[in-house]
Motif scaffolding. Structure first.
Motif, PDB file in Angstrom:
ATOM      1  N   PHE A   1     -17.472 -17.839  -5.397  1.00  0.00           N
ATOM      2  CA  PHE A   1     -17.430 -16.416  -5.050  1.00  0.00           C
ATOM      3  C   PHE A   1     -15.994 -15.911  -4.934  1.00  0.00           C
ATOM      4  CE2 PHE A   1     -18.360 -18.925  -1.128  1.00  0.00           C
ATOM      5  CZ  PHE A   1     -17.206 -18.671  -0.400  1.00  0.00           C
ATOM      6  N   GLY A   2     -15.828 -14.607  -5.126  1.00  0.00           N
ATOM      7  CA  GLY A   2     -14.527 -13.975  -4.912  1.00  0.00           C
ATOM      8  C   GLY A   2     -14.256 -13.831  -3.426  1.00  0.00           C
ATOM      9  N   LEU A   3     -12.998 -13.567  -3.090  1.00  0.00           N
ATOM     10  CA  LEU A   3     -12.651 -13.422  -1.683  1.00  0.00           C
ATOM     11  C   LEU A   3     -11.610 -12.326  -1.528  1.00  0.00           C
ATOM     12  CD1 LEU A   3     -12.284 -16.307   0.808  1.00  0.00           C
ATOM     13  CD2 LEU A   3     -10.670 -14.413   0.900  1.00  0.00           C
ATOM     14  N   LYS A   4     -11.850 -11.396  -0.592  1.00  0.00           N
ATOM     15  CA  LYS A   4     -10.828 -10.401  -0.308  1.00  0.00           C
ATOM     16  C   LYS A   4     -10.766 -10.163   1.196  1.00  0.00           C
ATOM     17  CE  LYS A   4     -13.794  -6.357  -1.291  1.00  0.00           C
ATOM     18  NZ  LYS A   4     -13.682  -5.491  -0.122  1.00  0.00           N
ATOM     19  N   THR A   5      -9.635  -9.636   1.643  1.00  0.00           N
ATOM     20  CA  THR A   5      -9.506  -9.325   3.059  1.00  0.00           C
ATOM     21  C   THR A   5      -9.484  -7.809   3.232  1.00  0.00           C
ATOM     22  OG1 THR A   5      -7.097  -9.426   2.891  1.00  0.00           O
ATOM     23  CG2 THR A   5      -8.220 -11.435   3.608  1.00  0.00           C
ATOM     24  N   THR A   6      -9.914  -7.358   4.404  1.00  0.00           N
ATOM     25  CA  THR A   6      -9.855  -5.947   4.768  1.00  0.00           C
ATOM     26  C   THR A   6      -9.001  -5.809   6.024  1.00  0.00           C
ATOM     27  OG1 THR A   6     -12.036  -5.565   3.828  1.00  0.00           O
ATOM     28  CG2 THR A   6     -11.245  -3.916   5.371  1.00  0.00           C
ATOM     29  N   GLU A   7      -8.095  -4.831   6.005  1.00  0.00           N
ATOM     30  CA  GLU A   7      -7.129  -4.622   7.081  1.00  0.00           C
ATOM     31  C   GLU A   7      -6.332  -5.904   7.360  1.00  0.00           C
ATOM     32  OE1 GLU A   7      -6.343  -1.771   7.779  1.00  0.00           O
ATOM     33  OE2 GLU A   7      -8.085  -0.454   7.669  1.00  0.00           O
ATOM     34  N   ALA A   8      -6.055  -6.648   6.304  1.00  0.00           N
ATOM     35  CA  ALA A   8      -5.196  -7.828   6.409  1.00  0.00           C
ATOM     36  C   ALA A   8      -4.506  -8.065   5.077  1.00  0.00           C
ATOM     37  CB  ALA A   8      -6.015  -9.059   6.808  1.00  0.00           C
ATOM     38  N   PRO A   9      -3.670  -7.087   4.650  1.00  0.00           N
ATOM     39  CA  PRO A   9      -3.048  -7.238   3.325  1.00  0.00           C
ATOM     40  C   PRO A   9      -2.041  -8.383   3.284  1.00  0.00           C
ATOM     41  CG  PRO A   9      -2.174  -5.304   4.452  1.00  0.00           C
ATOM     42  CD  PRO A   9      -3.305  -5.811   5.291  1.00  0.00           C
ATOM     43  N   HIS A  10      -1.647  -8.916   4.466  1.00  0.00           N
ATOM     44  CA  HIS A  10      -0.710 -10.044   4.421  1.00  0.00           C
ATOM     45  C   HIS A  10      -1.351 -11.307   3.844  1.00  0.00           C
ATOM     46  CE1 HIS A  10      -1.729  -8.517   8.398  1.00  0.00           C
ATOM     47  NE2 HIS A  10      -1.839  -9.721   8.889  1.00  0.00           N
ATOM     48  N   TYR A  11      -2.654 -11.258   3.562  1.00  0.00           N
ATOM     49  CA  TYR A  11      -3.266 -12.326   2.770  1.00  0.00           C
ATOM     50  C   TYR A  11      -2.520 -12.485   1.436  1.00  0.00           C
ATOM     51  CZ  TYR A  11      -6.932 -14.903   0.206  1.00  0.00           C
ATOM     52  OH  TYR A  11      -7.638 -15.821  -0.532  1.00  0.00           O
ATOM     53  N   ARG A  12      -2.034 -11.356   0.887  1.00  0.00           N
ATOM     54  CA  ARG A  12      -1.275 -11.431  -0.374  1.00  0.00           C
ATOM     55  C   ARG A  12       0.075 -12.116  -0.196  1.00  0.00           C
ATOM     56  NH1 ARG A  12      -3.122  -9.029  -4.772  1.00  0.00           N
ATOM     57  NH2 ARG A  12      -4.956  -7.737  -4.502  1.00  0.00           N
ATOM     58  N   ARG A  13       0.691 -11.903   0.981  1.00  0.00           N
ATOM     59  CA  ARG A  13       1.938 -12.633   1.262  1.00  0.00           C
ATOM     60  C   ARG A  13       1.650 -14.132   1.358  1.00  0.00           C
ATOM     61  NH1 ARG A  13       2.856 -14.856   5.829  1.00  0.00           N
ATOM     62  NH2 ARG A  13       1.928 -13.237   7.149  1.00  0.00           N
ATOM     63  N   VAL A  14       0.584 -14.479   2.052  1.00  0.00           N
ATOM     64  CA  VAL A  14       0.208 -15.893   2.201  1.00  0.00           C
ATOM     65  C   VAL A  14      -0.031 -16.519   0.822  1.00  0.00           C
ATOM     66  CG1 VAL A  14      -1.608 -17.437   3.069  1.00  0.00           C
ATOM     67  CG2 VAL A  14      -0.675 -15.644   4.556  1.00  0.00           C
ATOM     68  N   LEU A  15      -0.740 -15.794  -0.062  1.00  0.00           N
ATOM     69  CA  LEU A  15      -0.967 -16.301  -1.427  1.00  0.00           C
ATOM     70  C   LEU A  15       0.356 -16.477  -2.173  1.00  0.00           C
ATOM     71  CD1 LEU A  15      -4.048 -14.180  -2.647  1.00  0.00           C
ATOM     72  CD2 LEU A  15      -4.043 -16.583  -1.938  1.00  0.00           C
ATOM     73  N   ALA A  16       1.256 -15.489  -2.002  1.00  0.00           N
ATOM     74  CA  ALA A  16       2.545 -15.554  -2.703  1.00  0.00           C
ATOM     75  C   ALA A  16       3.382 -16.730  -2.188  1.00  0.00           C
ATOM     76  CB  ALA A  16       3.309 -14.246  -2.529  1.00  0.00           C
ATOM     77  N   GLN A  17       3.377 -16.934  -0.886  1.00  0.00           N
ATOM     78  CA  GLN A  17       4.130 -18.062  -0.317  1.00  0.00           C
ATOM     79  C   GLN A  17       3.541 -19.387  -0.785  1.00  0.00           C
ATOM     80  OE1 GLN A  17       3.622 -16.714   3.772  1.00  0.00           O
ATOM     81  NE2 GLN A  17       5.826 -16.550   4.024  1.00  0.00           N
ATOM     82  N   ARG A  18       2.215 -19.410  -0.894  1.00  0.00           N
ATOM     83  CA  ARG A  18       1.515 -20.613  -1.323  1.00  0.00           C
ATOM     84  C   ARG A  18       1.864 -20.940  -2.781  1.00  0.00           C
ATOM     85  NH1 ARG A  18      -3.847 -21.176  -2.727  1.00  0.00           N
ATOM     86  NH2 ARG A  18      -4.803 -23.077  -1.921  1.00  0.00           N
ATOM     87  N   SER A  19       1.874 -19.896  -3.649  1.00  0.00           N
ATOM     88  CA  SER A  19       2.191 -20.168  -5.050  1.00  0.00           C
ATOM     89  C   SER A  19       3.684 -20.450  -5.222  1.00  0.00           C
ATOM     90  CB  SER A  19       1.724 -19.029  -5.958  1.00  0.00           C
ATOM     91  OG  SER A  19       2.338 -17.828  -5.586  1.00  0.00           O
ATOM     92  N   ALA A  20       4.509 -19.908  -4.322  1.00  0.00           N
ATOM     93  CA  ALA A  20       5.945 -20.201  -4.392  1.00  0.00           C
ATOM     94  C   ALA A  20       6.194 -21.673  -4.078  1.00  0.00           C
ATOM     95  CB  ALA A  20       6.718 -19.318  -3.421  1.00  0.00           C
ATOM     96  N   ASP A  21       5.342 -22.255  -3.222  1.00  0.00           N
ATOM     97  CA  ASP A  21       5.450 -23.694  -2.942  1.00  0.00           C
ATOM     98  C   ASP A  21       5.214 -24.488  -4.219  1.00  0.00           C
ATOM     99  OD1 ASP A  21       5.873 -23.171  -0.314  1.00  0.00           O
ATOM    100  OD2 ASP A  21       3.822 -23.570   0.341  1.00  0.00           O
TER     101      ASP A  21
END
Length: 362
Positions: free
Chosen positions: A221-241
């Motif tokens: 399934f897909g996954l998205k957050t509501t009122e938590a856009p810093h999920y995108r920062r977490v994804l970016a930090q994760r892919s930067a690793d």
């Protein structure tokens, strides 16, 4: 649809068709009431709203929410009208007995593209306690089964707060069993009845988001957050690793007023249901004009106009912070989001969690 110009159109347009609902959930933004409000948009006004929404462009996503949208007897008619206009019509019912097998069949016939049900526990015990109604969990699972039988894809919405965070692994398992297409995880904004609930703290929120990122990789399934856009920062930090040259997160996070808009049951337009600052009424001005031109919406779309650590943050274009939570916390929709623990390097200004004493009581 993936690269929507959010200055021209929202990714998500929510219309709260009513605040009437039989439930009185602890986290309710709407302070839902048992009865319909006399000033609700009528069927004709609702159809005009849908016509205006179609002016955003082909395939505009519209979410009919509430309260419980099924309290309205014209709901299937509104779905069908929107569907004929080329809108992608979806709905978030309350998951109560109102979502009968017959209603689900009627909604499928009307062209409903997705239904979103709420699961705030992995079992009847946790979910029913949170929603204040025995039998809600069983009714929700039955409704999911009915929706699948008539071919309506099912999304699951979950509220994350102190009371529910321990239930997330069990809910994840349930989603797979139910064949849900999307998990939308809402990080509590203390507004409406939700003020009585306790949010999780910033460090824990980041930990939950790292866990969600792993879930998104592993599950169908897909996954998205509501009122938590810093999920995108977490994804970016994760892919930067993984890859230090990766583009941090691609498209901008959807935040209140920037990719997101909300029409109240009486026709007031807000940046989000959790940021109840009206920019005007759809009775007086078409929703597409209000979205594109209202000064508050324009301000929310200028990521360089954000204040505090959000304004200094290198991730502001892909995140932007929850403008609703900033507003609930500081009375200013451009302030920093107090749920995010990330402090930009070299930033030495005020931190949102340091000024608890000035939290507005309103």
């Amino acid at each position: 649809m993936h690269h929507v110009d959010t200055s021209e159109r929202p990714v998500v347009l929510i219309w709260e068709v009513t605040q009437a609902c039989d439930l009185s959930c602890d986290h309710c933004r709407a302070d839902a009431q048992p009865d319909r409000h006399p000033d609700e948009l009528s069927t004709a006004e609702g159809k005009r709203l849908l016509e205006d929404a179609a002016a955003f462009g082909e395939g505009q996503l519209v979410v009919l929410s509430g309260g419980d949208p099924l309290v309205r007897d014209d709901i299937a008619e509104l779905v069908a009208y929107g569907d004929e206009l080329g809108l992608r019509m979806t709905m978030t019912p309350s998951g109560t007995r109102s979502l009968s097998t017959g209603r689900i069949e009627a909604l499928a016939d009307a062209g409903l593209k997705r239904i979103a049900v709420s699961l705030d526990g992995g079992s009847a015990e946790g979910h029913d306690a949170f929603r204040g109604e025995t039998g809600s969990f069983a009714e929700t699972l039955r409704a999911v089964e009915d929706a699948r039988e008539v071919g309506i894809p099912v999304q699951v919405n979950t509220t994350v707060c102190r009371e529910t965070v321990g239930e997330l692994p069990a809910i994840r398992t349930l989603l797979t069993e139910l064949g849900a297409v999307m998990w939308s995880v809402f990080f509590l904004v203390p507004i409406g009845r939700g003020r009585v609930l306790e949010p999780i703290d910033p460090a824990e929120a980041d930990a939950v988001m790292r866990w969600l990122a792993a879930v998104a990789d592993e599950e169908p399934f897909g996954l998205k957050t509501t009122e938590a856009p810093h999920y995108r920062r977490v994804l970016a930090q994760r892919s930067a690793d993984v890859d230090s040259n990766s583009n941090p997160g691609g498209r901008a996070g959807v935040i209140a007023g920037d990719g997101f808009a909300f029409v109240s049951h009486t026709g007031e337009v807000y940046p989000s249901g959790f940021l109840p600052q009206s920019v005007g009424s759809v009775r007086e001005r078409p929703v597409h004009e209000l979205y594109r031109e209202a000064p508050l919406f324009r301000k929310l779309r200028d990521r360089d106009g954000l204040k505090g650590k959000c304004g200094a943050c290198p991730y502001r274009t892909i995140c932007g912070g929850s403008r609703s939570r900033a507003y609930a916390h500081a009375g200013d929709p451009l302030a920093s989001d107090p749920l995010c623990p990330y402090v930009p390097s070299g930033y030495d200004g005020p931190l949102p969690w340091e000024r608890e004493s000035s939290t507005p009581t309103a």
